[in-house]
Each structure stands twice: as C-alpha cells, then as structure tokens.
Design an enzyme around this catalytic site. Structure first.
Site, PDB file in Angstrom:
ATOM      1  N   SER A  44      -2.710  -8.269   1.147  1.00 23.89           N
ATOM      2  CA  SER A  44      -1.836  -7.652   2.141  1.00 23.89           C
ATOM      3  C   SER A  44      -2.345  -7.988   3.532  1.00 23.89           C
ATOM      4  O   SER A  44      -3.134  -8.927   3.693  1.00 23.89           O
ATOM      5  CB  SER A  44      -1.783  -6.138   1.907  1.00 23.89           C
ATOM      6  OG  SER A  44      -0.728  -5.564   2.650  1.00 23.89           O
ATOM      7  N   ASN A  45      -1.904  -7.268   4.542  1.00 24.68           N
ATOM      8  CA  ASN A  45      -2.363  -7.535   5.915  1.00 24.68           C
ATOM      9  C   ASN A  45      -2.459  -6.223   6.692  1.00 24.68           C
ATOM     10  O   ASN A  45      -2.148  -5.164   6.162  1.00 24.68           O
ATOM     11  CB  ASN A  45      -1.440  -8.553   6.599  1.00 24.68           C
ATOM     12  CG  ASN A  45      -0.015  -8.056   6.669  1.00 24.68           C
ATOM     13  OD1 ASN A  45       0.277  -7.069   7.334  1.00 24.68           O
ATOM     14  ND2 ASN A  45       0.891  -8.726   5.945  1.00 24.68           N
ATOM     15  N   GLU A  46      -2.863  -6.321   7.938  1.00 27.45           N
ATOM     16  CA  GLU A  46      -3.222  -5.135   8.739  1.00 27.45           C
ATOM     17  C   GLU A  46      -2.033  -4.427   9.382  1.00 27.45           C
ATOM     18  O   GLU A  46      -2.215  -3.474  10.119  1.00 27.45           O
ATOM     19  CB  GLU A  46      -4.176  -5.555   9.871  1.00 27.45           C
ATOM     20  CG  GLU A  46      -5.538  -6.014   9.429  1.00 27.45           C
ATOM     21  CD  GLU A  46      -6.452  -4.835   9.101  1.00 27.45           C
ATOM     22  OE1 GLU A  46      -5.979  -3.691   9.109  1.00 27.45           O
ATOM     23  OE2 GLU A  46      -7.625  -5.084   8.842  1.00 27.45           O
ATOM     24  N   ALA A  63       5.535  -7.734   8.651  1.00 26.96           N
ATOM     25  CA  ALA A  63       4.534  -8.801   8.523  1.00 26.96           C
ATOM     26  C   ALA A  63       4.552  -9.246   7.061  1.00 26.96           C
ATOM     27  O   ALA A  63       3.846  -8.698   6.208  1.00 26.96           O
ATOM     28  CB  ALA A  63       3.159  -8.280   8.917  1.00 26.96           C
TER      29      ALA A  63
END
Ligand code: CTP
Length: 209
Positions: A25-27, A92
């Site tokens: 995943s991402n921030e 995102a």
C-alpha cells in the site's frame, strides 16, 4: 447559484494483497479527497466518494463506496462514472499488485533464502475511464519530486484529463502545501502554503468551468 452536479471523488490508498494478512500500500491518508468531497457538498453538489482503506469520517450527505484494491476501485468507477458530471481522481492508486494472492499465509523458506515477490502492473484507472469521458470533467492529481510541471502536463495528456492538480512530495500527510493546477495550455493557477480545505474550496470551481 451553481447547478447541482454529480461528482465522483476517489480518495485514499489502495491495498494489494499478498496473502490474507499482508499487502502492498502507500502513505495516502485520504485527507485531500475527503476535503474535496466536503467542499463539493458545501457548494451544493452531489458526491459519490469512492474510498480506499482510510480512517476518515464520511462527510454528511456523501454516498460512500469503500474499496480495497485498485481493481475494486476500477469496478466501482465503471459502475458510476457514466452517471457523473465530473470526477476528482485524488486516490493514490497502487501501480502494481502481486501476480498471485496466496490463500494461506506466505511461509519463510528454511535456511533464510531470499524471497521474491512477483508484481504485475495495475491498469491506469483514470486513463481507462476517461478514454470515453464525453462531456464529463476529469481532474487528475500528481505528486512529483522533480520536473513537476512537465511530468504533470504529460500525465494530463496521457490520461485524457481536463485538469491536473500537482503537489510536491512535501504534501504527503502534511497539513499545508503548495498546489499548482494545469490544463492543456499550461498553469491555470497556483496556491502557496495553503491548507487542504482551502485547496479543496478552490478545486471545486473547476467542475463549473
Ligand atoms: N492513477 C490511476 N490509476 C493508476 C495510477 C494512477 O487512475 N494505476 C491516477 C491517480 O489517481 C492520479 C493520476 O492518475 O489522479 C496520477 O497518478 P500518479 O501515481 O502520479 O500516476 P502514474 O501514471 O502512476 O505515474 P508514475 O509513473 O509517476 O507513478
């Protein structure tokens, strides 16, 4: 008095599962997308909010669809884009997903051998739905660490967007940031050191242009 438009907002990260308990995943916090949803509602528009896994409160009046992966988000977009007037693609989206999702937990090899995770590319969700966008307004987002305006301009064309909102990397999880909006002719406007709510209020004007 603005016309009431139906606007889709995507927000947050996607999760690409490796096995039942692990994922890539991402921030992304989803803050920008949720701020845009609130600002659209305050301006009298109807909002469908397609959200990845985030801990954000649903804005009152928004129809919220929760998704996990990029492919889930694509399915939700394909269900709803045709009935919308505009989209803010603030999510995102993960560029890659594991080639296979294991049914059980991924186990270590005996002897400490290196593990290899094979990834395949996710589809470009925005490019996929915006290909046949007709009169719908499409607003893309980009976060770039160098050559921001040139890269964002190229993405705008590649994704068939009407506008692209360029953030620099300092915007990730930051309370204030500088934002540049571009269209096919170049920079439309720029805001320096503003909150996400201030940015969102200005971005809402783009759906009416
Ligand atoms: N986006 C999308 N589907 C993807 C990746 C990105 O719809 N698989 C959308 C994002 O929601 C955003 C815009 O495209 O509105 C730009 O996202 P970004 O990650 O900067 O674009 P990429 O094409 O993935 O570019 P890069 O190679 O720089 O990661």
């Amino acid at each position: 008095m603005t016309d009431c438009l139906h606007v889709i907002v995507t927000a947050g990260p996607t999760r690409e599962h490796i096995d039942p308990v692990r994922y890539l995943s991402n921030e992304s916090s989803g803050a920008m997308g949720f701020a845009i949803a609130r600002a659209l509602l305050a301006a009298g528009h109807r909002v469908t909010l397609i959200a990845g896994p985030v801990s954000q409160e649903t804005p009152e009046g928004a129809a919220r669809i929760d998704v996990i992966s990029a492919l889930d988000m694509l399915a939700a977009l394909e269900d709803h884009f045709s009935e919308a007037d505009a989209i803010f693609m603030a999510a995102a989206v993960g560029d890659f997903r594991p080639a296979t999702r294991l049914e059980g937990k991924w186990k270590k090899e005996e002897g400490g051998a290196a593990a290899v995770l094979e990834l395949v590319e996710n589809p470009d969700l925005l490019a996929t739905i915006a290909r046949d966008k007709g009169p719908r307004k499409v607003i893309a987002f980009a976060l770039e660490t160098s050559d921001g305006e040139a890269r964002a301009g190229a993405k705008l064309v590649r994704k068939n967007a009407d506008y692209i909102v360029l953030n620099d990397a300092s915007a990730l999880n930051a309370a204030r940031s500088s934002v540049t909006v571009l269209n096919a002719d170049g920079v439309v406007w720029r805001l320096e050191d503003v909150s996400k709510d201030e940015t969102a209020a200005r971005l809402v004007e783009l759906v009416g242009r």
